[in-house]
Motif scaffolding. Structure first.
Motif, PDB file in Angstrom:
ATOM      1  N   UNK A 401      -6.363  -8.731   2.946  1.00 40.62           N
ATOM      2  CA  UNK A 401      -7.321  -8.962   1.860  1.00 40.62           C
ATOM      3  C   UNK A 401      -6.849  -8.300   0.570  1.00 40.62           C
ATOM      4  N   UNK A 402      -6.376  -7.065   0.652  1.00 39.96           N
ATOM      5  CA  UNK A 402      -5.878  -6.359  -0.537  1.00 39.96           C
ATOM      6  C   UNK A 402      -4.671  -7.102  -1.126  1.00 39.96           C
ATOM      7  N   UNK A 403      -3.819  -7.634  -0.242  1.00 40.77           N
ATOM      8  CA  UNK A 403      -2.642  -8.366  -0.710  1.00 40.77           C
ATOM      9  C   UNK A 403      -3.055  -9.612  -1.500  1.00 40.77           C
ATOM     10  N   UNK A 408      -3.530 -12.138  -6.777  1.00 37.15           N
ATOM     11  CA  UNK A 408      -4.336 -12.988  -7.652  1.00 37.15           C
ATOM     12  C   UNK A 408      -4.372 -12.461  -9.077  1.00 37.15           C
ATOM     13  N   UNK A 409      -4.018 -11.179  -9.274  1.00 37.15           N
ATOM     14  CA  UNK A 409      -4.019 -10.616 -10.626  1.00 37.15           C
ATOM     15  C   UNK A 409      -2.854 -11.135 -11.459  1.00 37.15           C
ATOM     16  N   UNK A 410      -1.832 -11.648 -10.794  1.00 39.82           N
ATOM     17  CA  UNK A 410      -0.694 -12.204 -11.512  1.00 39.82           C
ATOM     18  C   UNK A 410       0.190 -11.174 -12.166  1.00 39.82           C
ATOM     19  N   UNK A 440      -5.977   2.918  -4.885  1.00 44.78           N
ATOM     20  CA  UNK A 440      -4.601   3.406  -4.770  1.00 44.78           C
ATOM     21  C   UNK A 440      -3.598   2.337  -5.217  1.00 44.78           C
ATOM     22  N   UNK A 441      -3.818   1.084  -4.797  1.00 40.40           N
ATOM     23  CA  UNK A 441      -2.928   0.000  -5.205  1.00 40.40           C
ATOM     24  C   UNK A 441      -3.051  -0.247  -6.707  1.00 40.40           C
ATOM     25  N   UNK A 454       2.654  -1.031   0.695  1.00 38.38           N
ATOM     26  CA  UNK A 454       1.364  -0.684   1.305  1.00 38.38           C
ATOM     27  C   UNK A 454       1.531  -0.693   2.818  1.00 38.38           C
ATOM     28  N   UNK A 455       1.172   0.436   3.434  1.00 36.58           N
ATOM     29  CA  UNK A 455       1.322   0.593   4.883  1.00 36.58           C
ATOM     30  C   UNK A 455       0.033   1.134   5.465  1.00 36.58           C
TER      31      UNK A 455
END
Length: 563
Positions: A401-403, A408-410, A440-441, A454-455
């Motif tokens: 979901x975060x990915x 989507x922010x481009x 964090x992202x 991201x892990x």
């Protein structure tokens, strides 16, 4: 070990065990006290009862004219009593001071040997330094009968009723119980008892006291006066447990138990008083108050909670002050830009310029809304324990979901997601955990040059989230500052990248409520910043306690690793 730990933590167990020990100790003390007092009472009773009888026997010895008569007399009384009487020098026996006083006062000394259950009697012969002594195992009817014989022998030397009665009155003082002449008609005797008296036999009366208290025995023997008998007694029998003794011992035991209970309760009372003093000081506004924590029981935990509460309140007040100052500073910039745009609207008539200023105003208003949302979120996490909806969160689905949301922010930044297995789950509040990863992202997006990694996963019962980038990283001396609200390490770079300095502060507070360890260091692969949050994959309870222990653990890790 487990019992000792339980005893340290349980107030009830300590008080109950202490009370039991006090009761056992008091019971043992009461037994020793009663036994000691009864030994003294029994000794006094033996000597008091024996004094009169041995006075009569000694009077018989005084009537003997020479040694031959005394020896004959000793053989007679030995035969009557069934024990061997002797006459010895008083200097052959070593007497204690108390015994010597009794000897000099003409009283009988009795030494009781509990091992042989025998009593040795000593009585001084009047007018000499000789002692009449005998050993008796018990006093029965034979000995009482012998005593009455000596009484009749002594009384035969006095003629007439008045003299006999006067002699008996004198002997009553020696015997410590009454001895008197009484008409046989005044005694309620049955025919068999009257017949025994006529045969010069001894008649005994036993009178039982109320519930065993005050039992007595009386002796009746025929006299040399017609229709008159000699009544000896009533003689009080020795009572091992008189009411006065029992009452006194019970009163002493109650007092000792009360003192023991007071000694058990006093430390707890003092600790509660110290806690009350601390509460009063906090009520007066002294938030630096600390209550001494003693032990590991409920009061100790209450003291720890009180200390944590005062520290938490103090930190909240200081945080609110800092937040107020920071908010006032952050609000000035968008407000100033809005005011400038409004002035520009008033000064221009061009449609394109007015439309551009409106767009600037809309952007600043949106910026204000975002700032207000961030402030409200941080304040909610800071003010107290938020309501966390604990559930087993699938970490793979969360990262996917975060990915999607990040792509989507481009942004021209590559997000590498190292996805765990599809069955990897950890207990968390999904909404707040999503906010942690998102912040964090988002923070990494602002400072990364080209790549973010991201892990997530679970190792040895601990779940973790790791975000690292290839940006400039954070200097070790500045790592403490990134979690402070509105903190900016580089003002110009922050303005260019956006943000208000609340994102990582929100992450820090969520980590606290997750009972998590939050660290920041250098990425070993990308040499930028790496943020790692670790928390128990299975929480012990549904609510994480807001105490200084958990708070201290988070702050300690942050302080050691750097923010």
């Amino acid at each position: 070990m487990a019992v000792m730990t339980f005893a340290e933590k349980s107030i009830f167990f300590r008080i109950y065990a202490g009370l039991l020990l006090v009761c056992i100790s008091v019971a043992f003390f009461a037994y020793l006290l009663v036994d000691t007092i009864n030994q003294e009472r029994a000794q006094s009773y033996r000597e008091t009862v024996a004094t009169g009888a041995f006075y009569l026997i000694a009077q018989g010895a005084a009537y003997q004219q020479n040694d031959a008569q005394k020896n004959y007399w000793l053989n007679d009384i030995s035969s009557l009593f069934g024990s061997n009487f002797e006459i010895i020098s008083m200097y052959d026996i070593e007497f204690k001071a108390r015994e010597m006083r009794r000897i000099e006062e003409g009283k009988t000394v009795v030494r009781y040997d509990p091992s042989s259950n025998q009593s040795t009697f000593y009585h001084r012969l009047e007018g000499s330094d000789d002692l009449l002594t005998v050993k008796l195992a018990q006093v029965g009817e034979r000995q009482v009968r012998a005593m009455t014989i000596f009484l009749l022998d002594d009384l035969s030397r006095y003629q007439g009723f008045q003299k006999k009665q006067a002699r008996l009155n004198f002997l009553s003082e020696k015997f410590s119980y009454p001895i008197y002449l009484q008409s046989i008609q005044n005694l309620k005797l049955d025919p068999e008892q009257i017949a025994r008296l006529k045969r010069d036999e001894l008649v005994m009366f036993f009178q039982d006291g109320i519930r065993g208290q005050g039992s007595t025995i009386s002796f009746v023997v025929a006299s040399d006066v017609e229709d008159l008998v000699i009544v000896v007694g009533p003689v009080a029998l020795f009572n091992w447990f008189p009411l006065k003794l029992l009452g006194s011992v019970v009163l002493i035991c109650v007092l000792l138990i009360a003192l023991g209970i007071y000694a058990l309760i006093l430390p707890l009372e003092r600790r509660l008083q110290l806690l009350q003093i601390g509460v009063d000081r906090v009520a007066q506004g002294n938030l630096d108050t600390k209550v001494q924590v003693v032990g590991r029981d409920d009061i100790a935990r209450l003291s720890m909670t009180f200390n944590a509460m005062t520290a938490h309140i103090k930190r909240l007040i200081e945080s609110q002050r800092e937040l107020t100052r920071a908010v006032s500073h952050e609000l000035r910039t968008p407000v100033a830009r809005i005011r400038f745009a409004v002035d520009m609207l008033a000064d221009t008539d061009e449609a394109d310029s007015r439309q551009l200023q409106k767009e600037y105003i809309d952007e600043d208003i949106e910026s204000l809304n975002e700032l207000i949302d961030e402030i409200l979120t941080y304040a909610k996490l800071e003010e107290g324990s938020p309501k966390l909806d604990w559930e087993m969160v699938n970490l793979r689905e969360l990262l996917e979901q975060i990915e999607r949301e990040t792509n989507a922010l481009g942004k021209p930044i590559v997000l590498i997601c190292q996805l765990p297995s599809a069955k990897t789950t950890a207990m968390a509040d999904r909404r707040y955990l999503h906010r942690v990863v998102q912040n964090l992202v988002g923070n990494a997006l602002r400072y990364a040059n080209s790549t973010i990694k991201l892990t997530a996963g679970v190792q040895k019962g601990m779940a973790f989230i790791s975000v690292e980038d290839d940006g400039q990283g954070i200097a070790e001396k500045d790592r403490e500052k990134v979690f402070i609200p509105f903190a900016r390490l580089d003002d110009s770079r922050t303005r260019a990248s956006g943000g208000y300095g609340l994102g990582l502060s929100i992450v820090s507070r969520i980590a606290f409520w997750f009972n998590a360890n939050l660290t920041v260091d250098e990425s070993p692969n990308y040499h930028g910043a790496r943020f790692i949050m670790q928390w128990p994959a299975k929480q012990v309870g549904v609510v994480v306690a807001a105490d200084d222990i958990t708070q201290g653990s988070v702050e300690k890790v942050i302080h050691q690793t750097g923010n």
